[in-house]
Enzyme design. Structure first.
Site, PDB file in Angstrom:
ATOM      1  CG  LEU A  59      -1.659  -1.158   1.668  1.00  0.00           C
ATOM      2  CD1 LEU A  59      -2.564  -0.813   2.847  1.00  0.00           C
ATOM      3  CD2 LEU A  59      -2.469  -1.655   0.498  1.00  0.00           C
ATOM      4  CB  ALA A  79      14.072  14.215 -11.485  1.00  0.00           C
ATOM      5  CB  CYS A 132       7.830   2.458   2.861  1.00  0.00           C
ATOM      6  SG  CYS A 132       6.329   2.027   3.727  1.00  0.00           S
TER       7      CYS A 132
HETATM    8  C1  UDX Z   1       5.903   2.949  -0.843  1.00  0.00           C
HETATM    9  C2  UDX Z   1       5.551   1.846  -1.851  1.00  0.00           C
HETATM   10  O1  UDX Z   1       5.051   2.422  -3.066  1.00  0.00           O
HETATM   11  C3  UDX Z   1       4.545   0.889  -1.282  1.00  0.00           C
HETATM   12  O2  UDX Z   1       4.330  -0.168  -2.200  1.00  0.00           O
HETATM   13  C4  UDX Z   1       5.078   0.345   0.025  1.00  0.00           C
HETATM   14  O3  UDX Z   1       4.146  -0.521   0.616  1.00  0.00           O
HETATM   15  C5  UDX Z   1       5.400   1.482   0.981  1.00  0.00           C
HETATM   16  O4  UDX Z   1       6.333   2.361   0.360  1.00  0.00           O
HETATM   17  P1  UDX Z   1       4.819   5.267  -0.046  1.00  0.00           P
HETATM   18  O5  UDX Z   1       5.997   5.438   0.856  1.00  0.00           O
HETATM   19  O6  UDX Z   1       3.470   5.545   0.534  1.00  0.00           O
HETATM   20  O7  UDX Z   1       4.763   3.767  -0.627  1.00  0.00           O
HETATM   21  O8  UDX Z   1       5.015   6.274  -1.281  1.00  0.00           O
HETATM   22  P2  UDX Z   1       5.314   6.204  -2.846  1.00  0.00           P
HETATM   23  O9  UDX Z   1       4.167   6.763  -3.574  1.00  0.00           O
HETATM   24  O10 UDX Z   1       5.788   4.865  -3.275  1.00  0.00           O
HETATM   25  O11 UDX Z   1       6.506   7.271  -2.942  1.00  0.00           O
HETATM   26  C6  UDX Z   1       7.735   7.078  -2.229  1.00  0.00           C
HETATM   27  C7  UDX Z   1       8.627   8.288  -2.352  1.00  0.00           C
HETATM   28  O12 UDX Z   1       9.228   8.366  -3.635  1.00  0.00           O
HETATM   29  C8  UDX Z   1       7.922   9.621  -2.121  1.00  0.00           C
HETATM   30  O13 UDX Z   1       8.737  10.445  -1.341  1.00  0.00           O
HETATM   31  C9  UDX Z   1       7.765  10.203  -3.514  1.00  0.00           C
HETATM   32  O14 UDX Z   1       7.712  11.609  -3.511  1.00  0.00           O
HETATM   33  C10 UDX Z   1       9.035   9.676  -4.175  1.00  0.00           C
HETATM   34  N1  UDX Z   1       8.905   9.562  -5.629  1.00  0.00           N
HETATM   35  C11 UDX Z   1       8.033   8.651  -6.170  1.00  0.00           C
HETATM   36  C12 UDX Z   1       9.665  10.375  -6.455  1.00  0.00           C
HETATM   37  O15 UDX Z   1      10.444  11.221  -5.987  1.00  0.00           O
HETATM   38  N2  UDX Z   1       9.566  10.203  -7.808  1.00  0.00           N
HETATM   39  C13 UDX Z   1       8.729   9.293  -8.376  1.00  0.00           C
HETATM   40  O16 UDX Z   1       8.704   9.197  -9.616  1.00  0.00           O
HETATM   41  C14 UDX Z   1       7.915   8.498  -7.529  1.00  0.00           C
END
Ligand code: UDX
Length: 451
Positions: free
Chosen positions: A162, A268, A276
Protein backbone atom coordinates in the site's frame (compact mmCIF):
# COMPACT_ATOMS: atom_id res chain seq x y z
CA UNK A 1 -18.17 -20.67 3.25
CA UNK A 2 -18.62 -19.12 6.68
CA UNK A 3 -16.62 -15.93 6.87
CA UNK A 4 -13.68 -16.26 9.29
CA UNK A 5 -13.45 -13.77 12.14
CA UNK A 6 -10.48 -11.49 11.76
CA UNK A 7 -8.26 -9.68 14.21
CA UNK A 8 -5.64 -7.12 13.24
CA UNK A 9 -2.83 -6.05 15.55
CA UNK A 10 -1.94 -2.42 14.87
CA UNK A 11 -4.03 0.55 13.70
CA UNK A 12 -1.48 2.35 11.54
CA UNK A 13 -2.43 3.14 7.98
CA UNK A 14 -1.97 -0.49 6.83
CA UNK A 15 -3.78 -2.11 9.77
CA UNK A 16 -6.64 0.35 9.89
CA UNK A 17 -7.30 0.41 6.15
CA UNK A 18 -7.32 -3.39 6.06
CA UNK A 19 -9.56 -3.60 9.12
CA UNK A 20 -12.05 -1.16 7.62
CA UNK A 21 -11.90 -2.93 4.24
CA UNK A 22 -12.68 -6.38 5.70
CA UNK A 23 -15.40 -4.93 7.94
CA UNK A 24 -17.01 -3.05 5.05
CA UNK A 25 -17.36 -6.38 3.19
CA UNK A 26 -19.14 -8.15 6.01
CA UNK A 27 -16.29 -9.68 8.02
CA UNK A 28 -16.30 -9.32 11.79
CA UNK A 29 -13.07 -7.52 12.68
CA UNK A 30 -11.35 -6.74 15.97
CA UNK A 31 -8.43 -4.35 15.63
CA UNK A 32 -6.00 -3.56 18.42
CA UNK A 33 -3.86 -0.60 19.36
CA UNK A 34 -1.79 0.25 22.42
CA UNK A 35 -3.19 3.78 22.35
CA UNK A 36 -6.52 4.19 24.17
CA UNK A 37 -7.20 7.61 22.72
CA UNK A 38 -6.71 6.23 19.20
CA UNK A 39 -9.08 3.31 19.94
CA UNK A 40 -11.78 5.75 21.13
CA UNK A 41 -11.45 7.93 18.05
CA UNK A 42 -11.73 4.98 15.65
CA UNK A 43 -14.64 3.42 17.55
CA UNK A 44 -16.52 6.69 17.01
CA UNK A 45 -15.96 6.23 13.26
CA UNK A 46 -13.28 8.93 13.01
CA UNK A 47 -9.79 8.55 11.51
CA UNK A 48 -6.77 9.38 13.70
CA UNK A 49 -4.76 10.56 10.62
CA UNK A 50 -5.50 11.66 7.07
CA UNK A 51 -5.60 8.96 4.40
CA UNK A 52 -7.61 9.53 1.23
CA UNK A 53 -10.97 7.67 1.27
CA UNK A 54 -10.46 6.14 4.71
CA UNK A 55 -13.06 8.33 6.46
CA UNK A 56 -15.93 6.98 4.31
CA UNK A 57 -14.72 3.39 4.51
CA UNK A 58 -14.36 3.56 8.28
CA UNK A 59 -17.75 5.20 8.71
CA UNK A 60 -19.28 2.33 6.72
CA UNK A 61 -17.46 -0.32 8.79
CA UNK A 62 -18.58 1.22 12.09
CA UNK A 63 -22.16 1.67 10.84
CA UNK A 64 -22.32 -2.01 9.89
CA UNK A 65 -21.15 -2.73 13.43
CA UNK A 66 -18.41 -5.01 12.10
CA UNK A 67 -15.36 -3.25 13.52
CA UNK A 68 -14.32 -2.86 17.13
CA UNK A 69 -10.99 -1.51 18.35
CA UNK A 70 -9.65 -2.77 21.68
CA UNK A 71 -6.29 -2.68 23.46
CA UNK A 72 -5.90 -6.36 24.30
CA UNK A 73 -4.23 -8.66 21.74
CA UNK A 74 -4.89 -11.78 23.80
CA UNK A 75 -8.62 -11.14 23.78
CA UNK A 76 -8.52 -10.30 20.05
CA UNK A 77 -6.86 -13.64 19.27
CA UNK A 78 -9.30 -15.61 21.41
CA UNK A 79 -12.25 -14.08 19.57
CA UNK A 80 -11.02 -14.55 16.01
CA UNK A 81 -9.83 -17.23 13.55
CA UNK A 82 -7.13 -15.30 11.70
CA UNK A 83 -4.79 -12.67 13.16
CA UNK A 84 -2.92 -10.20 10.98
CA UNK A 85 0.13 -8.43 12.38
CA UNK A 86 0.43 -4.81 11.18
CA UNK A 87 2.60 -3.16 13.79
CA UNK A 88 5.41 -0.70 13.08
CA UNK A 89 8.94 -1.84 12.30
CA UNK A 90 10.74 1.51 12.63
CA UNK A 91 14.41 2.32 12.24
CA UNK A 92 16.84 2.02 15.14
CA UNK A 93 19.34 4.83 15.76
CA UNK A 94 21.90 2.83 13.73
CA UNK A 95 19.31 2.57 10.89
CA UNK A 96 18.77 -1.18 11.32
CA UNK A 97 15.24 -2.53 11.84
CA UNK A 98 13.58 -2.28 15.27
CA UNK A 99 11.63 -5.50 15.83
CA UNK A 100 10.52 -4.77 19.39
CA UNK A 101 6.83 -4.25 18.48
CA UNK A 102 6.88 -7.51 16.50
CA UNK A 103 8.39 -9.36 19.47
CA UNK A 104 5.87 -7.93 21.91
CA UNK A 105 2.80 -8.62 19.79
CA UNK A 106 4.01 -12.18 19.00
CA UNK A 107 4.24 -12.95 22.72
CA UNK A 108 0.74 -11.58 23.29
CA UNK A 109 -0.63 -13.65 20.41
CA UNK A 110 1.10 -16.70 21.89
CA UNK A 111 -0.50 -16.03 25.28
CA UNK A 112 -3.88 -15.68 23.59
CA UNK A 113 -3.46 -19.02 21.82
CA UNK A 114 -2.45 -20.86 25.00
CA UNK A 115 -6.09 -21.22 26.12
CA UNK A 116 -7.58 -21.64 22.68
CA UNK A 117 -8.47 -25.06 21.35
CA UNK A 118 -9.14 -24.29 17.70
CA UNK A 119 -6.53 -23.94 14.98
CA UNK A 120 -5.57 -20.29 14.37
CA UNK A 121 -3.78 -18.64 11.45
CA UNK A 122 -1.29 -15.81 12.04
CA UNK A 123 -0.34 -13.63 9.07
CA UNK A 124 2.41 -11.05 9.25
CA UNK A 125 1.83 -7.90 7.13
CA UNK A 126 4.60 -5.80 8.68
CA UNK A 127 7.82 -5.38 6.69
CA UNK A 128 10.43 -7.58 8.38
CA UNK A 129 13.90 -8.82 7.45
CA UNK A 130 14.12 -12.41 6.12
CA UNK A 131 13.80 -15.09 8.78
CA UNK A 132 11.74 -12.99 11.21
CA UNK A 133 8.36 -14.68 10.63
CA UNK A 134 9.75 -18.17 11.25
CA UNK A 135 12.38 -17.44 13.90
CA UNK A 136 10.86 -14.62 15.92
CA UNK A 137 7.08 -14.64 15.38
CA UNK A 138 6.68 -18.41 14.99
CA UNK A 139 9.12 -19.35 17.76
CA UNK A 140 7.73 -16.84 20.20
CA UNK A 141 4.12 -17.98 19.63
CA UNK A 142 5.26 -21.59 20.03
CA UNK A 143 7.02 -20.79 23.30
CA UNK A 144 4.22 -18.75 24.86
CA UNK A 145 1.36 -21.02 23.76
CA UNK A 146 3.05 -24.42 24.05
CA UNK A 147 1.55 -25.21 20.63
CA UNK A 148 3.10 -26.37 17.38
CA UNK A 149 3.22 -24.50 14.09
CA UNK A 150 1.67 -26.47 11.26
CA UNK A 151 -0.61 -28.55 13.48
CA UNK A 152 -2.02 -26.13 16.08
CA UNK A 153 -1.47 -22.85 14.34
CA UNK A 154 -0.62 -21.67 10.83
CA UNK A 155 1.89 -19.02 9.81
CA UNK A 156 2.00 -16.80 6.73
CA UNK A 157 3.86 -13.69 5.61
CA UNK A 158 2.01 -11.47 3.18
CA UNK A 159 3.87 -8.25 2.40
CA UNK A 160 1.70 -5.21 1.86
CA UNK A 161 2.25 -2.86 -1.06
CA UNK A 162 0.00 0.00 0.00
CA UNK A 163 1.25 3.44 -0.87
CA UNK A 164 0.11 6.23 1.45
CA UNK A 165 -2.61 8.38 -0.07
CA UNK A 166 -3.66 5.38 -2.20
CA UNK A 167 -4.00 2.82 0.57
CA UNK A 168 -7.76 2.33 0.19
CA UNK A 169 -7.57 1.89 -3.57
CA UNK A 170 -4.51 -0.38 -3.30
CA UNK A 171 -6.33 -2.54 -0.72
CA UNK A 172 -9.38 -3.14 -2.91
CA UNK A 173 -7.46 -3.41 -6.19
CA UNK A 174 -4.01 -4.91 -5.54
CA UNK A 175 -1.81 -5.75 -8.54
CA UNK A 176 -0.63 -9.02 -6.91
CA UNK A 177 -0.90 -10.97 -3.68
CA UNK A 178 2.21 -12.62 -2.27
CA UNK A 179 1.61 -15.45 0.16
CA UNK A 180 4.65 -16.73 2.04
CA UNK A 181 3.62 -19.91 3.87
CA UNK A 182 4.99 -22.11 6.63
CA UNK A 183 3.08 -25.05 5.15
CA UNK A 184 0.39 -25.70 2.56
CA UNK A 185 -2.49 -25.59 5.02
CA UNK A 186 -1.55 -22.08 6.23
CA UNK A 187 -1.35 -20.81 2.65
CA UNK A 188 -4.64 -22.50 1.66
CA UNK A 189 -6.57 -20.71 4.39
CA UNK A 190 -5.25 -17.30 3.37
CA UNK A 191 -5.84 -18.09 -0.30
CA UNK A 192 -9.50 -18.97 0.41
CA UNK A 193 -9.97 -15.78 2.39
CA UNK A 194 -8.83 -13.71 -0.59
CA UNK A 195 -10.90 -15.75 -3.06
CA UNK A 196 -13.92 -14.77 -1.00
CA UNK A 197 -12.85 -11.15 -0.44
CA UNK A 198 -11.68 -10.26 -3.96
CA UNK A 199 -13.81 -12.55 -6.14
CA UNK A 200 -13.59 -11.28 -9.75
CA UNK A 201 -10.65 -8.95 -9.10
CA UNK A 202 -8.42 -12.04 -8.86
CA UNK A 203 -8.74 -12.48 -12.63
CA UNK A 204 -6.36 -9.48 -12.90
CA UNK A 205 -4.34 -10.12 -9.77
CA UNK A 206 -2.02 -13.13 -9.56
CA UNK A 207 -1.55 -14.85 -6.21
CA UNK A 208 2.00 -16.14 -5.80
CA UNK A 209 2.77 -18.71 -3.12
CA UNK A 210 6.28 -19.12 -1.80
CA UNK A 211 8.40 -19.62 1.32
CA UNK A 212 8.09 -17.24 4.26
CA UNK A 213 11.59 -15.90 3.68
CA UNK A 214 11.06 -15.25 -0.05
CA UNK A 215 7.90 -13.29 0.75
CA UNK A 216 9.77 -11.21 3.32
CA UNK A 217 12.44 -10.36 0.75
CA UNK A 218 9.91 -9.56 -2.01
CA UNK A 219 8.91 -6.47 -0.05
CA UNK A 220 12.48 -5.21 0.24
CA UNK A 221 13.24 -6.06 -3.38
CA UNK A 222 10.19 -4.09 -4.43
CA UNK A 223 10.84 -0.96 -2.39
CA UNK A 224 14.58 -0.98 -3.09
CA UNK A 225 13.95 -1.21 -6.84
CA UNK A 226 11.48 1.70 -6.75
CA UNK A 227 13.80 3.79 -4.55
CA UNK A 228 16.63 2.97 -6.99
CA UNK A 229 14.54 4.23 -9.90
CA UNK A 230 13.91 7.52 -8.06
CA UNK A 231 17.59 8.02 -7.16
CA UNK A 232 18.55 7.04 -10.72
CA UNK A 233 16.21 9.72 -12.09
CA UNK A 234 17.62 12.23 -9.60
CA UNK A 235 21.20 11.39 -10.57
CA UNK A 236 20.26 11.92 -14.20
CA UNK A 237 18.55 15.19 -13.22
CA UNK A 238 21.90 16.37 -11.87
CA UNK A 239 23.56 15.35 -15.12
CA UNK A 240 20.79 17.08 -17.07
CA UNK A 241 21.49 20.32 -15.22
CA UNK A 242 25.02 20.36 -16.71
CA UNK A 243 23.77 20.74 -20.26
CA UNK A 244 21.87 23.46 -22.12
CA UNK A 245 18.39 22.57 -23.36
CA UNK A 246 18.09 19.23 -21.60
CA UNK A 247 14.95 18.64 -19.56
CA UNK A 248 14.89 15.65 -17.20
CA UNK A 249 11.13 15.21 -17.65
CA UNK A 250 11.60 14.66 -21.38
CA UNK A 251 14.57 12.37 -20.77
CA UNK A 252 12.79 10.07 -18.31
CA UNK A 253 9.67 10.00 -20.44
CA UNK A 254 11.85 8.71 -23.26
CA UNK A 255 13.66 6.21 -21.05
CA UNK A 256 10.41 4.97 -19.50
CA UNK A 257 8.96 4.04 -22.88
CA UNK A 258 11.39 1.14 -23.26
CA UNK A 259 9.05 -1.87 -23.29
CA UNK A 260 11.08 -3.45 -20.49
CA UNK A 261 10.48 -0.46 -18.18
CA UNK A 262 7.88 2.21 -17.53
CA UNK A 263 8.10 5.85 -16.54
CA UNK A 264 6.54 5.37 -13.08
CA UNK A 265 9.02 6.25 -10.31
CA UNK A 266 11.33 8.00 -12.76
CA UNK A 267 10.11 11.46 -11.70
CA UNK A 268 13.06 13.55 -10.56
CA UNK A 269 12.45 15.84 -7.61
CA UNK A 270 13.41 16.70 -4.05
CA UNK A 271 14.05 13.04 -3.21
CA UNK A 272 12.06 10.21 -1.68
CA UNK A 273 10.77 10.21 1.88
CA UNK A 274 7.96 8.60 3.83
CA UNK A 275 7.80 5.74 6.23
CA UNK A 276 8.89 3.01 3.81
CA UNK A 277 11.63 3.72 1.27
CA UNK A 278 14.22 5.25 3.66
CA UNK A 279 13.44 2.71 6.38
CA UNK A 280 13.35 -0.36 4.14
CA UNK A 281 16.42 0.44 2.05
CA UNK A 282 18.34 1.10 5.28
CA UNK A 283 17.01 -2.03 7.00
CA UNK A 284 17.98 -4.49 4.27
CA UNK A 285 21.32 -2.71 3.73
CA UNK A 286 22.19 -2.99 7.47
CA UNK A 287 20.98 -6.59 7.52
CA UNK A 288 23.25 -7.51 4.58
CA UNK A 289 26.20 -5.56 6.04
CA UNK A 290 25.84 -7.41 9.34
CA UNK A 291 26.19 -10.58 7.35
CA UNK A 292 29.34 -9.36 5.60
CA UNK A 293 27.97 -8.07 2.28
CA UNK A 294 28.22 -4.37 1.38
CA UNK A 295 25.40 -3.45 -1.05
CA UNK A 296 26.99 -0.77 -3.26
CA UNK A 297 23.89 0.18 -5.21
CA UNK A 298 21.72 0.61 -2.11
CA UNK A 299 24.39 2.77 -0.49
CA UNK A 300 24.50 4.95 -3.61
CA UNK A 301 20.68 5.19 -3.68
CA UNK A 302 20.69 6.55 -0.12
CA UNK A 303 23.65 8.82 -0.78
CA UNK A 304 21.94 10.46 -3.77
CA UNK A 305 18.74 10.84 -1.78
CA UNK A 306 20.56 12.44 1.16
CA UNK A 307 21.78 15.29 -1.04
CA UNK A 308 18.72 15.78 -3.20
CA UNK A 309 16.64 17.99 -0.88
CA UNK A 310 19.65 20.23 -0.20
CA UNK A 311 20.14 20.53 -3.93
CA UNK A 312 16.99 22.69 -3.99
CA UNK A 313 18.79 25.13 -1.71
CA UNK A 314 21.85 25.09 -4.00
CA UNK A 315 19.57 25.93 -6.92
CA UNK A 316 17.94 28.72 -4.92
CA UNK A 317 21.40 30.15 -4.29
CA UNK A 318 21.65 30.83 -8.02
CA UNK A 319 18.70 33.18 -7.60
CA UNK A 320 19.42 34.81 -4.26
CA UNK A 321 22.93 35.06 -2.83
CA UNK A 322 22.02 34.79 0.81
CA UNK A 323 19.02 33.71 2.89
CA UNK A 324 20.03 36.04 5.70
CA UNK A 325 17.00 38.11 6.76
CA UNK A 326 14.90 36.77 3.89
CA UNK A 327 11.29 35.60 4.09
CA UNK A 328 10.97 32.13 2.57
CA UNK A 329 7.84 30.24 1.51
CA UNK A 330 7.58 26.46 1.57
CA UNK A 331 4.67 25.03 -0.43
CA UNK A 332 4.05 21.44 0.64
CA UNK A 333 5.25 19.80 3.85
CA UNK A 334 4.10 16.17 3.62
CA UNK A 335 6.56 13.73 1.99
CA UNK A 336 4.18 13.38 -0.97
CA UNK A 337 0.63 14.54 -1.86
CA UNK A 338 -2.61 13.06 -0.44
CA UNK A 339 -1.11 12.20 2.93
CA UNK A 340 -0.30 14.20 6.06
CA UNK A 341 2.75 12.03 6.78
CA UNK A 342 5.96 14.02 7.22
CA UNK A 343 8.33 11.21 8.11
CA UNK A 344 11.65 11.68 6.26
CA UNK A 345 10.03 14.44 4.17
CA UNK A 346 12.40 16.59 2.08
CA UNK A 347 10.61 19.66 3.52
CA UNK A 348 12.02 18.86 6.96
CA UNK A 349 15.60 18.81 5.68
CA UNK A 350 15.09 22.02 3.71
CA UNK A 351 13.48 23.92 6.60
CA UNK A 352 16.08 22.75 9.13
CA UNK A 353 18.88 23.89 6.82
CA UNK A 354 17.23 27.26 6.12
CA UNK A 355 16.78 27.83 9.86
CA UNK A 356 20.58 27.75 10.22
CA UNK A 357 21.00 30.39 7.49
CA UNK A 358 19.65 33.38 9.42
CA UNK A 359 16.31 33.64 7.62
CA UNK A 360 13.87 36.23 8.88
CA UNK A 361 10.79 34.04 8.56
CA UNK A 362 9.71 30.72 7.03
CA UNK A 363 6.06 30.74 5.91
CA UNK A 364 4.62 27.31 5.12
CA UNK A 365 1.43 26.01 3.60
CA UNK A 366 0.26 22.40 3.25
CA UNK A 367 -3.34 21.26 2.72
CA UNK A 368 -3.15 18.53 5.42
CA UNK A 369 0.14 18.31 7.30
CA UNK A 370 -0.09 21.24 9.75
CA UNK A 371 -0.57 19.11 12.81
CA UNK A 372 2.47 16.96 11.94
CA UNK A 373 4.54 20.05 11.09
CA UNK A 374 3.71 21.76 14.39
CA UNK A 375 4.94 18.70 16.30
CA UNK A 376 8.31 19.01 14.54
CA UNK A 377 8.87 22.77 14.24
CA UNK A 378 6.59 24.23 16.97
CA UNK A 379 6.81 28.03 16.70
CA UNK A 380 10.01 28.14 14.66
CA UNK A 381 8.06 28.57 11.41
CA UNK A 382 4.71 30.12 10.41
CA UNK A 383 1.73 27.94 9.39
CA UNK A 384 -0.41 29.77 6.84
CA UNK A 385 -4.02 29.03 5.96
CA UNK A 386 -3.77 29.71 2.25
CA UNK A 387 -1.25 29.75 -0.57
CA UNK A 388 -1.64 33.53 -0.92
CA UNK A 389 -0.92 34.10 2.76
CA UNK A 390 2.22 31.94 2.50
CA UNK A 391 3.45 33.85 -0.55
CA UNK A 392 2.72 37.36 0.81
CA UNK A 393 5.92 39.38 1.19
CA UNK A 394 8.16 36.42 0.40
CA UNK A 395 11.62 36.60 -1.20
CA UNK A 396 11.81 33.01 -2.38
CA UNK A 397 9.39 30.09 -2.73
CA UNK A 398 10.29 26.38 -2.64
CA UNK A 399 7.69 24.07 -4.18
CA UNK A 400 8.45 20.87 -2.26
CA UNK A 401 5.33 18.65 -2.52
CA UNK A 402 3.20 18.32 -5.65
CA UNK A 403 -0.31 18.69 -4.16
CA UNK A 404 -2.97 19.17 -6.87
CA UNK A 405 -3.87 22.65 -5.66
CA UNK A 406 -0.33 23.88 -6.40
CA UNK A 407 -0.43 22.58 -9.97
CA UNK A 408 -2.96 25.20 -11.09
CA UNK A 409 -0.93 28.20 -9.92
CA UNK A 410 0.11 30.66 -12.63
CA UNK A 411 3.22 32.87 -12.72
CA UNK A 412 0.93 35.80 -11.88
CA UNK A 413 -0.05 34.20 -8.54
CA UNK A 414 3.60 34.36 -7.50
CA UNK A 415 4.16 37.81 -9.00
CA UNK A 416 1.23 39.47 -7.33
CA UNK A 417 1.87 38.06 -3.84
CA UNK A 418 5.63 37.81 -3.42
CA UNK A 419 8.00 40.64 -2.63
CA UNK A 420 10.52 39.14 -5.04
CA UNK A 421 9.19 36.33 -7.25
CA UNK A 422 11.94 33.68 -6.99
CA UNK A 423 10.53 30.17 -7.40
CA UNK A 424 12.20 26.74 -7.28
CA UNK A 425 10.13 23.86 -8.65
CA UNK A 426 11.29 20.83 -6.70
CA UNK A 427 8.72 18.51 -8.28
CA UNK A 428 8.68 19.62 -11.90
CA UNK A 429 4.98 20.52 -11.96
CA UNK A 430 5.25 23.86 -13.77
CA UNK A 431 5.68 24.55 -17.48
CA UNK A 432 9.34 25.42 -17.68
CA UNK A 433 9.25 27.90 -20.54
CA UNK A 434 6.16 29.77 -19.36
CA UNK A 435 7.43 30.13 -15.80
CA UNK A 436 10.98 31.01 -16.87
CA UNK A 437 9.68 33.86 -19.01
CA UNK A 438 7.65 35.42 -16.24
CA UNK A 439 9.52 34.70 -13.01
CA UNK A 440 12.99 34.13 -11.58
CA UNK A 441 12.48 30.43 -11.97
CA UNK A 442 14.62 27.33 -11.48
CA UNK A 443 13.67 23.64 -11.57
CA UNK A 444 15.26 20.31 -10.70
CA UNK A 445 16.80 18.64 -13.74
CA UNK A 446 16.74 21.65 -16.07
CA UNK A 447 19.42 24.25 -16.66
CA UNK A 448 18.24 27.86 -16.56
CA UNK A 449 17.13 29.46 -19.85
CA UNK A 450 19.56 32.05 -21.21
CA UNK A 451 17.96 35.47 -20.75
C1 UDX B 1 5.90 2.95 -0.84
C2 UDX B 1 5.55 1.85 -1.85
O1 UDX B 1 5.05 2.42 -3.07
C3 UDX B 1 4.55 0.89 -1.28
O2 UDX B 1 4.33 -0.17 -2.20
C4 UDX B 1 5.08 0.35 0.02
O3 UDX B 1 4.15 -0.52 0.62
C5 UDX B 1 5.40 1.48 0.98
O4 UDX B 1 6.33 2.36 0.36
P1 UDX B 1 4.82 5.27 -0.05
O5 UDX B 1 6.00 5.44 0.86
O6 UDX B 1 3.47 5.55 0.53
O7 UDX B 1 4.76 3.77 -0.63
O8 UDX B 1 5.02 6.27 -1.28
P2 UDX B 1 5.31 6.20 -2.85
O9 UDX B 1 4.17 6.76 -3.57
O10 UDX B 1 5.79 4.87 -3.28
O11 UDX B 1 6.51 7.27 -2.94
C6 UDX B 1 7.74 7.08 -2.23
C7 UDX B 1 8.63 8.29 -2.35
O12 UDX B 1 9.23 8.37 -3.64
C8 UDX B 1 7.92 9.62 -2.12
O13 UDX B 1 8.74 10.45 -1.34
C9 UDX B 1 7.77 10.20 -3.51
O14 UDX B 1 7.71 11.61 -3.51
C10 UDX B 1 9.04 9.68 -4.18
N1 UDX B 1 8.91 9.56 -5.63
C11 UDX B 1 8.03 8.65 -6.17
C12 UDX B 1 9.66 10.38 -6.46
O15 UDX B 1 10.44 11.22 -5.99
N2 UDX B 1 9.57 10.20 -7.81
C13 UDX B 1 8.73 9.29 -8.38
O16 UDX B 1 8.70 9.20 -9.62
C14 UDX B 1 7.92 8.50 -7.53
Amino acid sequence: MKKPKISIAGCGFVGLVNAAAFASRGYEVIATTINKEEADIINQGKTPFYEKGLDNLLAKAIKLNNLKVIEDNQQAVQNSDITFISVGTPMNEDKSIDLSYIEKVSEEIGNGLADKEEYHLIVDRSTIVPGTTRNIIGKSIEKMSGKNPGTDFGLCMQPEFLAEGRAVEDTFFPDRIIIGEFDEKSGDILYELYEDFYKKHLENCPILRMTLESAELVKYGNNCLLATKVSFANEFANIAELVENVDINQVMEGVGLDYRLNSKFLRAGAGFGGSCFPKDVNAIKSWAENDGYYPKILNAVLEINKDQAYHMIEIANELIDSFNNKTITILGLSFKPDTSDMREAPSVKIINKLLTEGVNKIKTYDPKAFHEAREIFEDKIAYCESIEEALKGSDCCFLVTEWDEFKNLKPSDFQKNMKDPNLIDGRRIYNFNEFSKNLNFRAIGRKALKK
